[in-house]
Design an enzyme around this catalytic site. Structure first.
Site, PDB file in Angstrom:
ATOM      1  N   LYS A 268       0.959  -1.166  -0.080  1.00 11.09           N
ATOM      2  CA  LYS A 268       0.027  -0.084  -0.054  1.00 11.09           C
ATOM      3  C   LYS A 268       0.848   1.319   0.059  1.00 11.09           C
ATOM      4  CE  LYS A 268      -0.106  -0.385   4.938  1.00 11.09           C
ATOM      5  NZ  LYS A 268      -1.267  -0.453   6.177  1.00 11.09           N
TER       6      LYS A 268
ATOM      7  N   ARG B  15     -11.171   0.066  14.516  1.00  8.90           N
ATOM      8  CA  ARG B  15     -11.102   0.898  13.173  1.00  8.90           C
ATOM      9  C   ARG B  15     -11.816   0.101  11.960  1.00  8.90           C
ATOM     10  NH1 ARG B  15      -5.166   1.563  10.290  1.00  8.90           N
ATOM     11  NH2 ARG B  15      -5.524  -0.494   9.840  1.00  8.90           N
TER      12      ARG B  15
ATOM     13  N   HIS C 231      -6.261  -6.964  13.197  1.00  9.07           N
ATOM     14  CA  HIS C 231      -5.179  -6.072  13.282  1.00  9.07           C
ATOM     15  C   HIS C 231      -4.821  -5.445  14.625  1.00  9.07           C
ATOM     16  CE1 HIS C 231      -2.110  -3.348  11.274  1.00  9.07           C
ATOM     17  NE2 HIS C 231      -2.700  -2.063  11.818  1.00  9.07           N
TER      18      HIS C 231
ATOM     19  N   ARG D 196       1.439 -10.149   8.082  1.00  5.74           N
ATOM     20  CA  ARG D 196       1.524  -9.090   7.124  1.00  5.74           C
ATOM     21  C   ARG D 196       2.533  -7.906   7.405  1.00  5.74           C
ATOM     22  NH1 ARG D 196      -3.821  -9.271   8.932  1.00  5.74           N
ATOM     23  NH2 ARG D 196      -3.366  -7.160   9.948  1.00  5.74           N
TER      24      ARG D 196
ATOM     25  N   TYR E  49      16.326  30.420   3.145  1.00  8.16           N
ATOM     26  CA  TYR E  49      15.013  31.253   4.041  1.00  8.16           C
ATOM     27  C   TYR E  49      14.951  31.411   5.411  1.00  8.16           C
ATOM     28  CZ  TYR E  49      12.308  30.136  -0.267  1.00  8.16           C
ATOM     29  OH  TYR E  49      11.934  29.988  -1.524  1.00  8.16           O
TER      30      TYR E  49
ATOM     31  N   CYS F 231      14.573  23.778   1.515  1.00  9.10           N
ATOM     32  CA  CYS F 231      13.457  24.340   0.798  1.00  9.10           C
ATOM     33  C   CYS F 231      12.513  23.502   0.161  1.00  9.10           C
ATOM     34  CB  CYS F 231      14.236  25.462  -0.321  1.00  9.10           C
ATOM     35  SG  CYS F 231      15.519  26.438   0.375  1.00  9.10           S
ATOM     36  N   MET F 232      11.491  24.016  -0.619  1.00 11.90           N
ATOM     37  CA  MET F 232      10.860  22.967  -1.262  1.00 11.90           C
ATOM     38  C   MET F 232      11.484  22.037  -2.346  1.00 11.90           C
ATOM     39  SD  MET F 232       7.473  23.841  -3.819  1.00 11.90           S
ATOM     40  CE  MET F 232       6.415  24.878  -2.659  1.00 11.90           C
ATOM     41  N   ASP F 233      12.302  22.329  -2.946  1.00 15.19           N
ATOM     42  CA  ASP F 233      12.960  21.778  -4.233  1.00 15.19           C
ATOM     43  C   ASP F 233      14.453  21.412  -4.081  1.00 15.19           C
ATOM     44  OD1 ASP F 233      10.545  22.518  -5.788  1.00 15.19           O
ATOM     45  OD2 ASP F 233      11.258  24.466  -5.858  1.00 15.19           O
TER      46      ASP F 233
HETATM   47  C1  LIG Z   1      -0.410  -1.366   6.906  1.00  8.75           C
HETATM   48  C2  LIG Z   1      -0.928  -2.671   7.519  1.00  8.75           C
HETATM   49  C3  LIG Z   1      -0.101  -3.553   7.817  1.00  8.75           C
HETATM   50  C4  LIG Z   1       1.061  -3.586   7.978  1.00  8.75           C
HETATM   51  O1  LIG Z   1       1.783  -2.711   9.107  1.00  8.75           O
HETATM   52  P1  LIG Z   1       3.116  -2.587   9.835  1.00  8.75           P
HETATM   53  O2  LIG Z   1       3.021  -1.649  10.908  1.00  8.75           O
HETATM   54  O3  LIG Z   1       3.903  -1.746   8.623  1.00  8.75           O
HETATM   55  O4  LIG Z   1       3.763  -3.774   9.802  1.00  8.75           O
HETATM   56  C5  LIG Z   1      -0.535  -4.898   8.456  1.00  8.75           C
HETATM   57  N1  LIG Z   1      -2.001  -4.859   8.454  1.00  8.75           N
HETATM   58  C6  LIG Z   1      -2.930  -4.180   7.888  1.00  8.75           C
HETATM   59  C7  LIG Z   1      -4.296  -4.368   8.074  1.00  8.75           C
HETATM   60  C8  LIG Z   1      -2.513  -2.685   7.709  1.00  8.75           C
HETATM   61  O5  LIG Z   1      -3.366  -1.602   7.282  1.00  8.75           O
END
Ligand SMILES: *Cc1c(COP(=O)(O)O)cnc(C)c1O
Length: 355
Positions: free
Chosen positions: A38, A130, A157, A209, A252, A299-301
């Site tokens: 993601k 969540r 999670h 995950r 700046y 700076c920005m760039d």
């Molecule tokens: C982002 C996410 C993860 C990974 O989390 P980390 O802290 O980067 O290991 C796993 N499960 C879900 C549902 C997430 O949204």
């Protein structure tokens, strides 16, 4: 790249470091991985990371946060399942199902809307508050999905698995296990990176995950658990070189003032590229074989670097972070933030490349 334009800043992804981390994390969890890609693979470039990861034997599938990300990764046709972790809008479901994307399900309404051929991962809310269904309701939804032949996985999670006190994470795990015990056996997954590092192999789980840990980072107390390697190196080119004389200021706000003849390299990396502005007056970079401070406001760039006495020419590269002396962790600390935010904040002007 367009025509004659040279890359100005490049984030390179080490396939070797990523592969190493995936192997280590899969061994520690005792499961295959549902690798989070993601947010453009935590800023590393989702297409690059997905291609490398899909070829890794420890990777079961790729996880994304949005329907757009799911469609992008599924279209690559990498031969591994793509799993969406947040609920799509009803009108997005048919296309996702046609693409073979695994869908998160957390309500009976969502079950009823699933078209034929949909594959679901039931989301259980065990305390993160969540997404997903509370345990008792989740069991009901799970039975309904199983009866329709659409239940492939069940997941939850953790809210605190990366903290030293694991008592709440253990409570979440116990709640999750009550749901698993009531359902037919399917793919069960709960551990993020913190969970994999903190708990190791968890009875009854068959996927994990780990996100940030796959990209090489863990909180301080979990770092000794596995030898993870930072996957990304960020470099930017020097675009000008000049000398600042004693008494002159740079950038700046005129925050930094020269007390001696100072040779200055302007580097094409700024906060619009994800280099945190709050790292001003703390940051340093690797340039010309040395570690040198950033002078004045970022700076920005661009940012300005003290290269006094160094052989650094226009077009040379500076390393903002990598696997060596300066890591994303340092830059996050200078910027008063976390590795997640720095990595996912890298801008579109930074090219992503495979090393
Ligand atoms: C982002 C996410 C993860 C990974 O989390 P980390 O802290 O980067 O290991 C796993 N499960 C879900 C549902 C997430 O949204």
């Amino acid at each position: 790249m367009l025509g004659t334009m040279l890359p100005r800043a490049v984030a390179t992804v080490s396939a070797a470091a990523l592969g190493h981390n995936l192997t280590q994390l899969a061994a520690r969890s005792g499961t295959k991985l549902l690798l989070p890609v993601k947010a453009d693979a935590y800023g590393h470039g989702a297409r690059i990371v997905a291609a490398v990861a899909a070829a890794h034997p420890a990777v079961w599938g790729l996880a994304v946060a949005t329907p757009q990300e799911a469609a992008e990764i599924a279209a690559l046709d990498l031969g591994k399942p793509v799993t969406l972790l947040t609920p799509p809008a009803p009108e997005e479901v048919p296309e996702l199902v046609a693409l073979g994307v695994r869908l998160p399900v957390g309500s009976l309404e969502e079950v009823e809307r699933l078209p034929k051929g949909a594959v679901a991962h039931l989301k259980v809310d065990t305390g993160m508050n969540r997404l997903g269904a509370r345990p008792a309701r989740a069991i009901e939804i799970g039975h309904r999905l199983a009866a329709r032949g659409q239940l492939e996985g069940v997941y939850t999670h953790f809210a605190t698995a990366d903290e030293e006190d694991l008592s709440f994470a253990r409570e979440q795990l116990a709640r999750f296990r009550t749901v698993l015990a009531a359902l037919p056996p399917v793919l069960a997954h709960c551990a993020n990176g913190g969970g994999v590092l903190s708990f190791g192999a968890l009875d009854g789980m068959n996927l994990a995950r780990p996100g940030l840990a796959s990209y090489g980072f863990a909180p301080p107390h979990l770092r000794p658990v596995l030898p993870l390697r930072p996957v990304m190196t960020l470099r930017a080119r020097v675009t000008q070189r000049h000398t600042a004389h004693p008494g002159e200021t740079i950038s700046y706000g005129a925050l930094w003032q020269a007390t001696r003849e100072t040779e200055v390299a302007v580097v094409g990396m700024g906060y619009a590229d994800g280099y945190p502005r709050n790292a001003t007056q703390k940051a340093s970079v690797l340039i010309g074989g040395e570690r040198r401070p950033v002078l004045g406001r970022i700076c920005m760039d661009q940012c300005m670097v003290d290269v006094t006495g160094l052989e650094v020419a226009v077009g040379d590269w500076a390393e903002l972070w990598g696997e060596g002396e300066i890591t994303v962790r340092d830059v996050a600390a200078w910027g008063g933030t976390i590795e997640y935010e720095v990595l996912t904040g890298i801008g579109r002007r930074v090219e992503r490349a495979l090393a």
